[in-house]
Write an enzyme that holds these catalytic residues in place. Sequence first.
Site, PDB file in Angstrom:
ATOM      1  N   GLU A 286      12.084 -18.787  10.798  1.00  0.00           N
ATOM      2  CA  GLU A 286      11.386 -17.646  11.892  1.00  0.00           C
ATOM      3  C   GLU A 286      10.061 -18.015  12.184  1.00  0.00           C
ATOM      4  O   GLU A 286       9.431 -18.392  11.601  1.00  0.00           O
ATOM      5  CB  GLU A 286      11.795 -16.255  11.339  1.00  0.00           C
TER       6      GLU A 286
ATOM      7  N   GLU B 226       4.238 -10.701  16.968  1.00  0.00           N
ATOM      8  CA  GLU B 226       4.227  -9.520  16.956  1.00  0.00           C
ATOM      9  C   GLU B 226       3.090  -8.583  17.081  1.00  0.00           C
ATOM     10  O   GLU B 226       1.857  -8.876  16.510  1.00  0.00           O
ATOM     11  CB  GLU B 226       4.543  -9.072  15.259  1.00  0.00           C
TER      12      GLU B 226
END
EC number: 3.2.1.14
Length: 338
Positions: free
Chosen positions: A123, A127
């Site tokens: 991943e 964010e």
Amino acid sequence: MAVSSYLKWAALTLATAQLGAAQTYTSCNPLNATCPADTGLAKWEFNTDFTTGSSAFSKWNTTSGTVESTSLGAKFTISEQGDAPTIESDFYIFFGRVEVKMRAANGTGIISTTVMESDDLDEIDWEQISTYDYSIETDYFGKGNTTSYDRATTVNVTTPEETFHTYTVDWTSSRIEWILDGEVVRTLEYADALNGENYPQTPMRIKIGIWAGGDPDNGEGTIEWAGGETDYTAGPFSMYVESVKIINYNPASAYKYTDKTGAYTSIKATNGTTSTNLASSSSSAQAASSSSSSSSKSSASSSASASASASVSSAGWIAPYSAFATIMATLIASVFLL
Ligand SMILES: *[C@@H]1O[C@H](CO)[C@@H](O)[C@H](O)[C@H]1NC(C)=O
Ligand SMILES: *[C@@H]1O[C@H](CO)[C@@H](O)[C@H](O)[C@H]1NC(C)=O
Ligand SMILES: *[C@@H]1O[C@H](CO)[C@@H](O)[C@H](O)[C@H]1NC(C)=O
Ligand SMILES: *[C@@H]1O[C@H](CO)[C@@H](O)[C@H](O)[C@H]1NC(C)=O
Ligand SMILES: *[C@@H]1O[C@H](CO)[C@@H](O)[C@H](O)[C@H]1NC(C)=O
Ligand SMILES: *[C@@H]1O[C@H](CO)[C@@H](O)[C@H](O)[C@H]1NC(C)=O
């Protein structure tokens, strides 16, 4: 502190995904199962301009909630508890560059995010936490390993909730760069991710969406990370994505894991009849020294369905969230029954 955005977010979206797309939602982690090949982007570049209307969504699947087409771009809104509108590319890329021009949501505890994520839970994240209107986080995970939370960094950015910025990830087999408005703000070398063991290196889909890290039902640690509890009455909270530019460094119509190592050298890229093992491909920045044969005949895998990663369950700590997901599924199911 960092938490795996995808894992938490997936717990939220799973509740809706299970109901809406039970048929297409497969669970397969190539590290411990033989999975169908991933559908690849068989060209070098793919651009989406979300200001051009709903046709812009043609290669994007909405996996949770509703994403609106507006003149500012794709609009992702949280109006109430449980909302987590999400889109994902209906193809994978295998190393590449992803540029997302977006304006994050405001409020408290709302996470506006771009995640690249593979079937075995590698991943790469951007964010933005709405509570902090001056920064954004970068993060990464390898093979779903969440045992250490020292991977995130915080990057300053000017008013990300009022201003569109371009958030880019440039990903090769040797390093990952996070690039803010054209400037490299973080570089992760392969060796620095536990000698490559935690280095993201398998074909990824691009997922864009928002979710409420500050949801009162979330764990304390998550709410704290999100900068406090979300007050839904202060909403709705919206993120806008104007455009996404994707370059696939290893274009192919399918990617197949040839073993259970999760190493990039084990991925076979195919175009129906031709195939390349990355270990012998020159387009990757760091080709493996061993010249493994690329002559292996391609399996008839070009039409393989992409496997959605319901493999969130492979991470033990997801457990606290699954209760929430179950409650949500029940709630939604009961609404459907009315
Ligand atoms: C995306 O949507 C298309 C068409 O609706 C479907 O064929 C495909 O399986 C979906 N992909 C994923 C990953 O769900
Ligand atoms: C969030 O943005 C909207 C639209 O720009 C604005 O009306 C609202 O006041 C903002 N809310 C906060 C908490 O900043
Ligand atoms: C997970 O990563 C940590 C370092 O971040 C490492 O100490 C640990 O051995 C890794 N676990 C596995 C199973 O690779
Ligand atoms: C980020 O902003 C904070 C506070 O505004 C400041 O103290 C810090 O030095 C900045 N960091 C960088 C890398 O510019
Ligand atoms: C697949 O086809 C595309 C487009 O022609 C090409 O760029 C790519 O290199 C091919 N990939 C493989 C693995 O043969
Ligand atoms: C294999 O993956 C599944 C999820 O896909 C997970 O539940 C299981 O614990 C995994 N087993 C091992 C040995 O990693």
